[in-house]
Write a protein that holds these residues in place. Structure first.
Motif, PDB file in Angstrom:
ATOM      1  N   ALA A  74       0.826  -1.209   0.000  1.00 19.71           N
ATOM      2  CA  ALA A  74       0.000   0.000   0.000  1.00 19.71           C
ATOM      3  C   ALA A  74       0.859   1.257   0.000  1.00 19.71           C
ATOM      4  O   ALA A  74       0.626   2.187  -0.784  1.00 19.71           O
ATOM      5  CB  ALA A  74      -0.939  -0.009   1.207  1.00 19.71           C
ATOM      6  N   ASN A  75       1.875   1.291   0.880  1.00 19.46           N
ATOM      7  CA  ASN A  75       2.754   2.458   0.926  1.00 19.46           C
ATOM      8  C   ASN A  75       3.573   2.572  -0.347  1.00 19.46           C
ATOM      9  O   ASN A  75       3.850   3.680  -0.815  1.00 19.46           O
ATOM     10  CB  ASN A  75       3.677   2.372   2.145  1.00 19.46           C
ATOM     11  N   ARG A  76       3.967   1.442  -0.907  1.00 18.13           N
ATOM     12  CA  ARG A  76       4.753   1.439  -2.143  1.00 18.13           C
ATOM     13  C   ARG A  76       3.975   2.123  -3.270  1.00 18.13           C
ATOM     14  O   ARG A  76       4.503   2.990  -3.968  1.00 18.13           O
ATOM     15  CB  ARG A  76       5.062  -0.013  -2.508  1.00 18.13           C
ATOM     16  N   THR A  77       2.725   1.744  -3.427  1.00 17.61           N
ATOM     17  CA  THR A  77       1.896   2.338  -4.473  1.00 17.61           C
ATOM     18  C   THR A  77       1.687   3.823  -4.229  1.00 17.61           C
ATOM     19  O   THR A  77       1.790   4.637  -5.159  1.00 17.61           O
ATOM     20  CB  THR A  77       0.537   1.622  -4.534  1.00 17.61           C
ATOM     21  N   MET A  78       1.423   4.203  -2.977  1.00 10.93           N
ATOM     22  CA  MET A  78       1.201   5.609  -2.661  1.00 10.93           C
ATOM     23  C   MET A  78       2.441   6.450  -2.940  1.00 10.93           C
ATOM     24  O   MET A  78       2.354   7.539  -3.521  1.00 10.93           O
ATOM     25  CB  MET A  78       0.774   5.778  -1.202  1.00 10.93           C
ATOM     26  N   VAL A  79       3.618   5.939  -2.551  1.00 16.76           N
ATOM     27  CA  VAL A  79       4.862   6.685  -2.750  1.00 16.76           C
ATOM     28  C   VAL A  79       5.147   6.863  -4.242  1.00 16.76           C
ATOM     29  O   VAL A  79       5.519   7.954  -4.695  1.00 16.76           O
ATOM     30  CB  VAL A  79       6.028   5.979  -2.029  1.00 16.76           C
ATOM     31  N   ILE A  80       4.966   5.817  -5.032  1.00 18.98           N
ATOM     32  CA  ILE A  80       5.191   5.920  -6.480  1.00 18.98           C
ATOM     33  C   ILE A  80       4.241   6.946  -7.089  1.00 18.98           C
ATOM     34  O   ILE A  80       4.639   7.768  -7.932  1.00 18.98           O
ATOM     35  CB  ILE A  80       5.049   4.547  -7.156  1.00 18.98           C
ATOM     36  N   ASP A  81       2.972   6.913  -6.674  1.00 16.60           N
ATOM     37  CA  ASP A  81       1.997   7.882  -7.190  1.00 16.60           C
ATOM     38  C   ASP A  81       2.398   9.308  -6.826  1.00 16.60           C
ATOM     39  O   ASP A  81       2.235  10.240  -7.634  1.00 16.60           O
ATOM     40  CB  ASP A  81       0.606   7.579  -6.642  1.00 16.60           C
ATOM     41  N   LEU A  82       2.930   9.508  -5.617  1.00 20.82           N
ATOM     42  CA  LEU A  82       3.348  10.842  -5.195  1.00 20.82           C
ATOM     43  C   LEU A  82       4.519  11.342  -6.039  1.00 20.82           C
ATOM     44  O   LEU A  82       4.561  12.510  -6.431  1.00 20.82           O
ATOM     45  CB  LEU A  82       3.722  10.836  -3.715  1.00 20.82           C
ATOM     46  N   PHE A  83       5.482  10.457  -6.322  1.00 14.70           N
ATOM     47  CA  PHE A  83       6.597  10.855  -7.182  1.00 14.70           C
ATOM     48  C   PHE A  83       6.096  11.227  -8.575  1.00 14.70           C
ATOM     49  O   PHE A  83       6.547  12.199  -9.186  1.00 14.70           O
ATOM     50  CB  PHE A  83       7.626   9.726  -7.299  1.00 14.70           C
ATOM     51  N   THR A  84       5.154  10.435  -9.092  1.00 22.91           N
ATOM     52  CA  THR A  84       4.597  10.701 -10.421  1.00 22.91           C
ATOM     53  C   THR A  84       3.906  12.059 -10.455  1.00 22.91           C
ATOM     54  O   THR A  84       4.088  12.845 -11.395  1.00 22.91           O
ATOM     55  CB  THR A  84       3.609   9.587 -10.813  1.00 22.91           C
ATOM     56  N   ASP A  85       3.116  12.360  -9.418  1.00 24.71           N
ATOM     57  CA  ASP A  85       2.437  13.652  -9.349  1.00 24.71           C
ATOM     58  C   ASP A  85       3.436  14.798  -9.234  1.00 24.71           C
ATOM     59  O   ASP A  85       3.239  15.865  -9.817  1.00 24.71           O
ATOM     60  CB  ASP A  85       1.483  13.680  -8.144  1.00 24.71           C
ATOM     61  N   PHE A  86       4.503  14.575  -8.463  1.00 24.84           N
ATOM     62  CA  PHE A  86       5.525  15.606  -8.277  1.00 24.84           C
ATOM     63  C   PHE A  86       6.160  15.953  -9.628  1.00 24.84           C
ATOM     64  O   PHE A  86       6.336  17.128  -9.961  1.00 24.84           O
ATOM     65  CB  PHE A  86       6.580  15.103  -7.301  1.00 24.84           C
ATOM     66  N   ALA A  87       6.481  14.933 -10.419  1.00 29.37           N
ATOM     67  CA  ALA A  87       7.055  15.174 -11.747  1.00 29.37           C
ATOM     68  C   ALA A  87       6.041  15.834 -12.669  1.00 29.37           C
ATOM     69  O   ALA A  87       6.381  16.745 -13.446  1.00 29.37           O
ATOM     70  CB  ALA A  87       7.548  13.859 -12.351  1.00 29.37           C
ATOM     71  N   ALA A  88       4.789  15.405 -12.597  1.00 33.85           N
ATOM     72  CA  ALA A  88       3.750  15.951 -13.469  1.00 33.85           C
ATOM     73  C   ALA A  88       3.527  17.446 -13.228  1.00 33.85           C
ATOM     74  O   ALA A  88       3.030  18.154 -14.106  1.00 33.85           O
ATOM     75  CB  ALA A  88       2.448  15.185 -13.274  1.00 33.85           C
ATOM     76  N   SER A  89       3.921  17.942 -12.043  1.00 35.44           N
ATOM     77  CA  SER A  89       3.782  19.367 -11.745  1.00 35.44           C
ATOM     78  C   SER A  89       4.930  20.188 -12.322  1.00 35.44           C
ATOM     79  O   SER A  89       5.014  21.393 -12.069  1.00 35.44           O
ATOM     80  CB  SER A  89       3.690  19.578 -10.230  1.00 35.44           C
ATOM     81  N   GLY A  90       5.806  19.543 -13.099  1.00 41.27           N
ATOM     82  CA  GLY A  90       6.888  20.258 -13.768  1.00 41.27           C
ATOM     83  C   GLY A  90       8.242  20.122 -13.118  1.00 41.27           C
ATOM     84  O   GLY A  90       9.224  20.704 -13.578  1.00 41.27           O
TER      85      GLY A  90
END
Length: 223
Positions: free
Chosen positions: A172-188
């Motif tokens: 669960a934490n693994r998926t959440m952390v990956i999603d957070l990194f993806t969102d961080f990159a998507a913000s530029g």
């Protein structure tokens, strides 16, 4: 920010660790540094983050050569542009979650200072809302990873350097952390991750095989 390395080499204790590594990490993307254990992934990450000097070659950030930055210039870079999510989390366990994010407190540490709205946003985005008063020592490993990322979000860092973020996380934490990194990159932002985790690599737009001598390649399945 565009982070580029050209033919950088590093030896530690007389042993070559990196040899002529060349790569380009673009803003708005995640770049995975991959390779077997001992290949130099973490060393390369630390060089790109100006935590370690290089013996040969150069590193540029947005076209500016940063390879020979002195101590004051490195501190400004870390303060103004960079954030790190390292294996030891880089947190102060005895301090509160809020202080670990803002890194500011009133005299004698009686009250956490900083932008309360940005703090609330960082807590909310990382699933830590309502826990700002807890000591960081109360958090699990996955929560500490998210706390380190909350600090980067609060700081509005433009480059995020990450070392083996999912090594000890549950699913669960693994998926959440990956999603957070993806969102961080998507913000530029620019996200650079040293990892052996195939799920993270699949989420990245490019990867660089350390010790291969090849520049980072665009991943076909993310084009």
């Amino acid at each position: 920010m565009l982070v580029e390395a050209q033919d950088i080499s590093v030896a530690i204790g007389g042993r070559p660790v990196l040899d002529s590594e060349t790569l380009s990490c673009r803003p708005g993307t995640m770049t995975a540094l991959v390779g077997p254990s001992g290949s130099g992934k973490t060393t390369l990450l630390h060089c790109l983050g100006l935590l370690l000097p290089v013996d040969r070659g150069r590193i540029t950030i947005d076209g500016d050569v940063v390879t020979d930055y002195g101590a004051a210039a490195r501190r400004r870079f870390w303060r103004d542009h960079a954030a790190f999510v390292l294996q030891d989390y880089g947190l102060m366990d005895e301090e509160s979650v809020a202080f670990n994010i803002t890194m500011r407190a009133s005299p004698l540490g009686r009250r956490v200072l900083g932008d309360r709205e940005r703090l609330a946003q960082a807590l909310g985005r990382t699933g830590l809302a309502g826990r700002e008063e807890e000591p960081a020592s109360h958090l699990s490993g996955g929560e500490k990873q998210r706390l380190a990322l909350a600090r980067a979000i609060y700081k509005q860092a433009r480059i995020l350097f990450v070392d083996e973020p999912t090594a000890s996380l549950d699913a669960a934490n693994r998926t959440m952390v990956i999603d957070l990194f993806t969102d961080f990159a998507a913000s530029g932002r620019t996200v650079i991750i040293s990892t052996h985790d195939s799920e993270i690599v699949d989420a990245c737009e490019s990867r660089h095989e350390v010790a291969s001598g090849r520049p980072a390649e665009r991943l076909v399945n993310n084009q």
